[in-house]
Write a protein that holds these residues in place. Structure first.
Motif, PDB file in Angstrom:
ATOM      1  N   ILE A 109       0.823  -1.210   0.000  1.00  0.00           N
ATOM      2  CA  ILE A 109       0.000   0.000   0.000  1.00  0.00           C
ATOM      3  C   ILE A 109       0.857   1.259   0.000  1.00  0.00           C
ATOM      4  CG2 ILE A 109      -1.674   1.325   1.382  1.00  0.00           C
ATOM      5  CD1 ILE A 109      -2.760  -1.360   2.374  1.00  0.00           C
ATOM      6  N   ARG A 110       1.972   1.216   0.695  1.00  0.00           N
ATOM      7  CA  ARG A 110       2.837   2.404   0.788  1.00  0.00           C
ATOM      8  C   ARG A 110       3.295   2.867  -0.587  1.00  0.00           C
ATOM      9  NH1 ARG A 110       8.403   1.094   3.257  1.00  0.00           N
ATOM     10  NH2 ARG A 110       8.706   0.467   1.077  1.00  0.00           N
ATOM     11  N   ASP A 111       3.713   1.923  -1.439  1.00  0.00           N
ATOM     12  CA  ASP A 111       4.264   2.256  -2.747  1.00  0.00           C
ATOM     13  C   ASP A 111       3.321   1.920  -3.888  1.00  0.00           C
ATOM     14  OD1 ASP A 111       6.624   2.943  -1.392  1.00  0.00           O
ATOM     15  OD2 ASP A 111       7.377   0.898  -1.530  1.00  0.00           O
ATOM     16  N   ALA A 112       2.145   1.365  -3.573  1.00  0.00           N
ATOM     17  CA  ALA A 112       1.158   1.007  -4.590  1.00  0.00           C
ATOM     18  C   ALA A 112       1.766   0.099  -5.658  1.00  0.00           C
ATOM     19  CB  ALA A 112       0.556   2.262  -5.225  1.00  0.00           C
ATOM     20  N   GLU A 113       2.333  -1.003  -5.197  1.00  0.00           N
ATOM     21  CA  GLU A 113       2.907  -2.003  -6.100  1.00  0.00           C
ATOM     22  C   GLU A 113       2.353  -3.380  -5.724  1.00  0.00           C
ATOM     23  OE1 GLU A 113       7.247  -3.299  -7.908  1.00  0.00           O
ATOM     24  OE2 GLU A 113       7.101  -2.912  -5.752  1.00  0.00           O
ATOM     25  N   LEU A 114       1.979  -4.145  -6.736  1.00  0.00           N
ATOM     26  CA  LEU A 114       1.519  -5.514  -6.537  1.00  0.00           C
ATOM     27  C   LEU A 114       2.687  -6.452  -6.818  1.00  0.00           C
ATOM     28  CD1 LEU A 114      -1.008  -7.362  -6.046  1.00  0.00           C
ATOM     29  CD2 LEU A 114      -1.190  -7.488  -8.551  1.00  0.00           C
ATOM     30  N   GLN A 293       6.858   5.892  -6.779  1.00  0.00           N
ATOM     31  CA  GLN A 293       7.052   5.830  -5.331  1.00  0.00           C
ATOM     32  C   GLN A 293       7.084   7.229  -4.719  1.00  0.00           C
ATOM     33  OE1 GLN A 293      10.677   3.334  -5.208  1.00  0.00           O
ATOM     34  NE2 GLN A 293       9.672   2.245  -3.530  1.00  0.00           N
ATOM     35  N   LEU A 294       7.794   8.130  -5.371  1.00  0.00           N
ATOM     36  CA  LEU A 294       7.892   9.499  -4.866  1.00  0.00           C
ATOM     37  C   LEU A 294       6.514  10.156  -4.832  1.00  0.00           C
ATOM     38  CD1 LEU A 294       9.608  11.881  -3.925  1.00  0.00           C
ATOM     39  CD2 LEU A 294       9.959  12.482  -6.352  1.00  0.00           C
ATOM     40  N   ALA A 295       5.723   9.940  -5.867  1.00  0.00           N
ATOM     41  CA  ALA A 295       4.360  10.502  -5.891  1.00  0.00           C
ATOM     42  C   ALA A 295       3.550   9.960  -4.724  1.00  0.00           C
ATOM     43  CB  ALA A 295       3.686  10.188  -7.226  1.00  0.00           C
ATOM     44  N   TRP A 296       3.688   8.669  -4.422  1.00  0.00           N
ATOM     45  CA  TRP A 296       2.944   8.090  -3.307  1.00  0.00           C
ATOM     46  C   TRP A 296       3.464   8.550  -1.952  1.00  0.00           C
ATOM     47  CZ3 TRP A 296      -1.567   5.870  -2.440  1.00  0.00           C
ATOM     48  CH2 TRP A 296      -2.313   5.467  -3.542  1.00  0.00           C
ATOM     49  N   SER A 297       4.742   8.844  -1.851  1.00  0.00           N
ATOM     50  CA  SER A 297       5.253   9.371  -0.578  1.00  0.00           C
ATOM     51  C   SER A 297       4.595  10.706  -0.255  1.00  0.00           C
ATOM     52  CB  SER A 297       6.777   9.521  -0.637  1.00  0.00           C
ATOM     53  OG  SER A 297       7.168  10.575  -1.505  1.00  0.00           O
ATOM     54  N   LYS A 298       4.293  11.486  -1.284  1.00  0.00           N
ATOM     55  CA  LYS A 298       3.600  12.761  -1.082  1.00  0.00           C
ATOM     56  C   LYS A 298       2.137  12.530  -0.688  1.00  0.00           C
ATOM     57  CE  LYS A 298       6.651  15.207  -4.273  1.00  0.00           C
ATOM     58  NZ  LYS A 298       6.762  15.903  -5.583  1.00  0.00           N
ATOM     59  N   VAL A 299       1.538  11.473  -1.212  1.00  0.00           N
ATOM     60  CA  VAL A 299       0.176  11.111  -0.801  1.00  0.00           C
ATOM     61  C   VAL A 299       0.122  10.873   0.696  1.00  0.00           C
ATOM     62  CG1 VAL A 299      -1.522   9.236  -0.886  1.00  0.00           C
ATOM     63  CG2 VAL A 299      -0.618  10.183  -3.009  1.00  0.00           C
ATOM     64  N   TRP A 300       1.075  10.112   1.218  1.00  0.00           N
ATOM     65  CA  TRP A 300       1.045   9.782   2.646  1.00  0.00           C
ATOM     66  C   TRP A 300       1.402  10.974   3.509  1.00  0.00           C
ATOM     67  CZ3 TRP A 300      -2.032   6.139   3.170  1.00  0.00           C
ATOM     68  CH2 TRP A 300      -2.095   5.097   2.262  1.00  0.00           C
ATOM     69  N   GLU A 301       2.158  11.923   2.980  1.00  0.00           N
ATOM     70  CA  GLU A 301       2.360  13.186   3.710  1.00  0.00           C
ATOM     71  C   GLU A 301       1.057  13.964   3.793  1.00  0.00           C
ATOM     72  OE1 GLU A 301       5.403  15.389   1.757  1.00  0.00           O
ATOM     73  OE2 GLU A 301       6.967  13.883   2.120  1.00  0.00           O
ATOM     74  N   GLN A 302       0.257  13.887   2.729  1.00  0.00           N
ATOM     75  CA  GLN A 302      -0.989  14.641   2.668  1.00  0.00           C
ATOM     76  C   GLN A 302      -2.080  14.032   3.541  1.00  0.00           C
ATOM     77  OE1 GLN A 302      -1.500  17.446   0.575  1.00  0.00           O
ATOM     78  NE2 GLN A 302      -3.533  17.727   1.433  1.00  0.00           N
ATOM     79  N   TYR A 303      -2.189  12.696   3.550  1.00  0.00           N
ATOM     80  CA  TYR A 303      -3.370  12.057   4.098  1.00  0.00           C
ATOM     81  C   TYR A 303      -3.144  11.193   5.336  1.00  0.00           C
ATOM     82  CZ  TYR A 303      -5.358  13.045  -0.561  1.00  0.00           C
ATOM     83  OH  TYR A 303      -5.807  13.650  -1.712  1.00  0.00           O
TER      84      TYR A 303
END
Length: 776
Positions: A109-114, A293-303
């Motif tokens: 979930i952190r990096d949105a990878e299956l 991954q970098l885009a998702w790291s910003k998601v978790w900073e936001q939410y």
């Protein structure tokens, strides 16, 4: 079988979950809950190899099409790019043959990878497989796949067939014309298709890279173009201990994409798509995944929501909910809404319901207001369809569709549903005709957003018009009862969809009254604050005439009142219906078990509710009812509510917490968290439950943290579950971001500026700048 917080990668604790045993008879669960996406598109996580019963779905938001005149519009299932035909020594690879060990399919979930890995043994040969997949959040049109295959004890002959498969459908409905297929330079595959009715062009691309022991392989494939399909095949001999890596980069573009201006030619789109595909192919999986991954790291900073709980599943469940809320939301384009199944399955055909306004929008209002505004602008664009529906039904103003697709479409609810177990006939779906509270739900959402954000520009451009026009609908919808001297709203379905064709559903009547009163309030305030805008809207909507009608009717709208026991009738006849023992159905392992014994007409004559109805009214308009009335009704209706809708448990959890029933509140939160993520392997076959996922966040923030917007004021009444020691989350209020931290003794608020913040904590008005700490 699912495993939580026990995956092989230690750093992904509370960030991942895994399927640890492959079950070919329960494919839908993981396909849906492990789906990938970025709001532009959603990719259901079917395995690369094919199985009977699988659903290979790839949806692009906003590309609705109608199969024919007898069906409703739906999101078309576009061409599949994930299937690989892998052959080992001439045998098609499948987990249904041979022996499988060390199996794990994990969603990170952190990096949105299956990631899927295992060792497959067949006819004495052992082979390690690893499959990786992502749908880029950094580049919305990009999908990446990578496969690693390592023979462990003997060499193998390996053949991989891969391409773009347009032979898929929506459960049999084919939404695309045949299309054009091409292969450029024996490398870049292209499939172009156009929807049959809406004429949306899709341009699909795919390209492959191969490495053996990290060294690039340049080999010419066998090319194959067939009906609705373009593919290539690669053949290799791989020695024991060698590792073959197979990468596939794919792209999807459509003529509805916002970057293509109206009138952009298909040739221009395909040239753009081909250039992007070549760039992605050149970069390769790992660099592009790093951007993702970098885009998702910003998601978790936001939410990000942080929970210190004795039950680690709680943290995982909230992150799972946020993950899916992000991948299903078209934050990039206001012309699109959120489907009831997100983009994870064909359920509800990609249509938007009240789920967005009541269960999902609060998440964005308080964590990313810009996205909340975009979702409301989708409803503003939908005024065209809402006005058309009102006219079709003999009303004025804006009558929002129960199910919405493209904004101008109007009502798109199917007319027929499942079979009646008693009569054997197909059941008519009445919600598109008479479940009308959606109109006031939209108006409520506009008001909620405005009060929480103070976004005056939104109100001036969109919000006032939506509230005024929905109020005009309700005024025209009211029916005069001469004998009682009141205006009624008859022949409706309320939130409790087990009660059809009822009169004076309390939720519907109260919300309609709220909608009209809100319009009257803004009529006067706009006259005083912005006369030019008032005159513009008056000319467009005939507000002065509408105001006369509102004033003449508002005080005579029938609002059901508590009886001598303090119970508000859900509708005119609910309290007279028969009582039955609901114990077997309250303890059910799957929803809807009551229909194993009764049909809908029979259930309609019982005091049993599908989901929160009166309770939803108390949640949305809580300051209009006394605590005593709310508690009496909760005690009455909760035992009669089966929670057969995924929307229900979060509302009951929040109210149980308000009443101090912490054990039941937490129990309902856990049950809501397990609708998709839980162990029942058939709960999500048609797709995830988007409203329930929004409801999980609501349980945490609006429930256990006690965050509410009441009369334009921010209220907080924290009451953590016994299992939780700490809770932290971001909260936007009136343009400021607050960091909230709650533990057993202390509430701490930190603002991102020194602007004064006003709020009410446990009933006490408080002002602070920068930081506030309160002991309780």
């Amino acid at each position: 079988m699912l495993s939580y917080n026990e995956v092989q990668s230690e750093d992904l604790n509370k960030w991942s979950f895994a399927e640890v045993h492959f079950n070919p008879l329960a494919l839908g669960k993981c396909e849906a809950i492990m789906s990938l996406g970025n709001g532009y598109m959603g990719l259901r996580s079917a395995a690369e190899e094919s199985y009977i019963g699988e659903k290979r779905n790839l949806f692009v938001n906003g590309t609705f099409n109608k199969f024919d005149e007898f069906e409703v519009t739906e999101l078309p299932n576009t061409a599949d790019i994930t299937r690989l035909d892998i052959r080992i020594d001439g045998t098609r690879f499948s987990l249904e043959r041979g022996t499988v060990t060390q199996y794990e399919r994990m969603l990170n979930i952190r990096d949105a990878e299956l990631v899927r890995s295992f060792i497959w043994e067949y006819e004495g040969k052992k082979i390690r497989f690893e499959f990786r997949r992502f749908v880029s959040l950094a580049k919305l049109h990009q999908i990446g796949l990578k496969v690693s295959i390592t023979p462990l004890n003997e060499g193998i002959t390996l053949v991989i067939n891969s391409g773009i498969d347009g032979q898929v459908s929506n459960s049999g409905s084919q939404h695309f014309h045949e299309g054009e297929k091409r292969i450029y330079d024996k490398t870049f595959l292209e499939l172009i298709q156009t929807t049959t009715e809406s004429k949306v062009d899709f341009v699909h691309g795919a390209a492959h890279r191969l490495r053996l022991n990290q060294q690039e392989i340049d080999t010419a494939p066998k090319m194959d173009i067939d009906r609705r399909k373009v593919a290539v095949s690669y053949a290799f001999d791989v020695a024991a201990g060698d590792c073959l890596e197979f990468e596939k980069m794919a792209t999807v573009f459509t003529s509805r994409d916002r970057e293509f201006a109206e009138g952009t030619s298909l040739d221009d789109i395909r040239q753009h798509a081909l250039a992007e595909l070549k760039a992605f192919h050149s970069a390769g999986y790992d660099p592009l995944f790093a951007e993702h991954q970098l885009a998702w790291s910003k998601v978790w900073e936001q939410y990000n929501v942080s929970i210190q709980s004795s039950n680690s599943f709680d943290q995982l469940a909230v992150r799972f909910a946020i993950y899916h809320l992000v991948i299903m939301t078209p934050a990039h384009d206001r012309r699109m809404g959120i489907g009831a199944k997100g983009l994870s399955g064909e359920g509800y055909k990609g249509h938007s319901f009240w789920d967005t306004e009541i269960f999902i929008l609060p998440f964005y209002i308080y964590t990313h207001p810009e996205v909340a505004r975009s979702l409301l602008e989708y409803r503003y664009l939908g005024l065209e369809g809402a006005r058309a529906k009102a006219i079709e039904n003999g009303f004025t103003g804006a009558m929002y569709p129960w199910e919405a697709a493209w904004p101008s479409d109007g009502e798109v609810t199917p007319e027929w549903g499942q079979v009646d177990i008693v009569t054997g006939k197909q059941i008519k779906i009445w919600s598109g005709f008479i479940e009308q509270h959606i109109t006031s739900d939209v108006a409520y959402a506009v008001w909620h957003y405005y009060k929480a954000t103070g976004d005056q520009d939104f109100m001036d451009r969109y919000g006032y018009e939506m509230i005024f026009d929905t109020a005009k609908f309700w005024a025209s919808r009211l029916e005069w009862n001469e004998a009682k001297g009141v205006y009624e709203i008859n022949e409706v379905v309320g939130p409790d969809e087990y009660k059809e064709h009822v009169d004076n559903n309390a939720f519907t009547n109260y919300m309609a009254s709220f909608n009209i009163r809100l319009a009257m309030e803004y009529y006067h305030s706009l006259q005083n604050s912005n006369a030019d805008l008032f005159q513009s809207l008056n000319g467009k909507l005939e507000l002065e005439e509408a105001m006369n009608e509102w004033q003449s009717k508002i005080e005579q709208i029938y609002l059901p009142q508590p009886n001598q026991d303090g119970i508000i009738p859900q509708d005119d006849t609910y309290l007279q219906k028969k009582l039955i023992d609901l114990t077997p159905y309250k303890l059910q392992s799957k929803v809807g078990s009551i229909f194993d014994d009764y049909n809908l007409d029979q259930v309609g004559e019982m005091q049993v509710s599908k989901q929160a109805d009166i309770m939803m009214l108390f949640f949305l308009l809580e300051d209009q009812f006394t605590p005593e009335v709310k508690r009496a009704n909760y005690d009455y209706y909760e035992p009669k509510t089966l929670h057969d809708s995924s929307l229900s448990m979060s509302t009951h959890s929040i109210l149980a917490n308000d009443f101090g029933d912490r054990d039941l509140a937490y129990q309902l939160f856990e049950r809501a968290s397990q609708i998709d993520l839980g162990p029942y392997m058939y709960s999500s076959d048609a797709g995830i439950h988007s409203a329930s996922l929004g409801g999980i966040w609501e349980c945490v923030v609006l429930g256990f943290a006690g965050v509410r917007m009441l009369g334009g004021e921010l209220h907080m009444n924290p009451n953590l579950p016994k299992a939780w020691d700490e809770l932290s989350f971001p909260l936007y209020w009136q343009g400021q971001r607050l960091e909230v931290h709650i533990n057993r003794e202390t509430l701490t608020l930190t603002a991102n500026s020194d602007q004064e913040v006003q709020l009410v904590i446990h009933g006490n008005p408080i002002k602070f700048s920068t930081e506030l700490q309160i002991q309780y």
